[in-house]
Scaffold this active site. Structure first.
Site, PDB file in Angstrom:
ATOM      1  N   CYS A  19      40.015  38.525  45.018  1.00 18.79           N
ATOM      2  CA  CYS A  19      40.765  39.362  44.072  1.00 18.79           C
ATOM      3  C   CYS A  19      41.463  40.508  44.787  1.00 18.79           C
ATOM      4  CB  CYS A  19      39.837  39.882  42.978  1.00 18.79           C
ATOM      5  SG  CYS A  19      39.256  38.553  41.891  1.00 18.79           S
TER       6      CYS A  19
ATOM      7  N   CYS B 109      36.208  41.210  44.357  1.00 14.73           N
ATOM      8  CA  CYS B 109      35.742  40.387  45.466  1.00 14.73           C
ATOM      9  C   CYS B 109      36.884  40.253  46.476  1.00 14.73           C
ATOM     10  CB  CYS B 109      35.305  39.015  44.944  1.00 14.73           C
ATOM     11  SG  CYS B 109      36.682  37.945  44.462  1.00 14.73           S
TER      12      CYS B 109
ATOM     13  N   HIS C 240      39.149  34.574  38.227  1.00 14.21           N
ATOM     14  CA  HIS C 240      38.481  35.874  38.098  1.00 14.21           C
ATOM     15  C   HIS C 240      39.359  36.780  37.240  1.00 14.21           C
ATOM     16  CE1 HIS C 240      35.795  35.568  41.949  1.00 14.21           C
ATOM     17  NE2 HIS C 240      35.830  34.439  41.259  1.00 14.21           N
TER      18      HIS C 240
ATOM     19  N   GLU D 165      40.615  39.730  37.567  1.00 14.83           N
ATOM     20  CA  GLU D 165      41.758  40.369  38.215  1.00 14.83           C
ATOM     21  C   GLU D 165      42.891  39.370  38.441  1.00 14.83           C
ATOM     22  OE1 GLU D 165      37.981  42.364  39.916  1.00 14.83           O
ATOM     23  OE2 GLU D 165      38.609  40.360  39.261  1.00 14.83           O
TER      24      GLU D 165
END
Length: 159
Positions: A89, A86, A56, A58
């Site tokens: 993250c 999420c 992801h 991040e």
């Protein structure tokens, strides 16, 4: 002035999100890590291009920032995410000790776009026996021995 900088960092994260999916690199997510007014890392989601469900924006930005700064501790840094992180993250942001999180779109916006963030947040609020993935604990005593040894070790690097 500081508020203007924050807007610029967020705009950079949002622009990265758009560039990212238009290039076919991954989903529409971008992140920027900043320390002392300097951009340390800019990253987009690359889950589909790397076949890595943890890639992801991040997480990728945190990895890049850690390499750039040669540390696993990003205390004093800020992260700007094009969307509310999420749970994975958010966990990475907390583990990295990033001091401030800014985000643009939220988990409901992500859900409308077909992403599971809200579902995962709901799952985490449930007890283990109510979750879709029901974990089973085994060999706790054996695992705790390793933690006990960790506690007793004097030359460890705490984090």
């Amino acid at each position: 002035m500081i508020e203007d900088d924050r807007h610029e960092y967020m705009l950079k994260a949002i622009k990265k999100a758009e560039e990212n999916f238009l290039s076919g690199n991954g989903g529409p997510f971008g992140a920027v890590v900043v320390r002392d007014g300097e951009i340390v890392a800019v990253a987009g989601n690359c889950v589909t291009s790397t076949n890595d469900p943890t890639a992801h924006a991040e997480v990728v930005a945190i990895r890049e920032a850690c390499k750039t700064l040669d540390t696993f501790d990003l205390s004093g840094c800020e992260i700007y995410a094009s969307c509310e992180p999420c749970p994975m993250c958010l966990g990475a942001i907390l583990w990295a000790r990033i001091g401030k999180l800014y985000y643009a779109a939220d988990r409901d916006d992500a859900a409308r776009a077909g992403f599971d963030d809200e579902l995962f947040y709901r799952e985490l609020s449930l007890s283990n026996d109510e979750r879709m993935l029901k974990p089973t604990q085994t060999l706790q005593k054996e695992a705790v021995i390793v933690f006990d040894k960790w506690v007793e070790t004097t030359d460890k690097i705490p984090y």
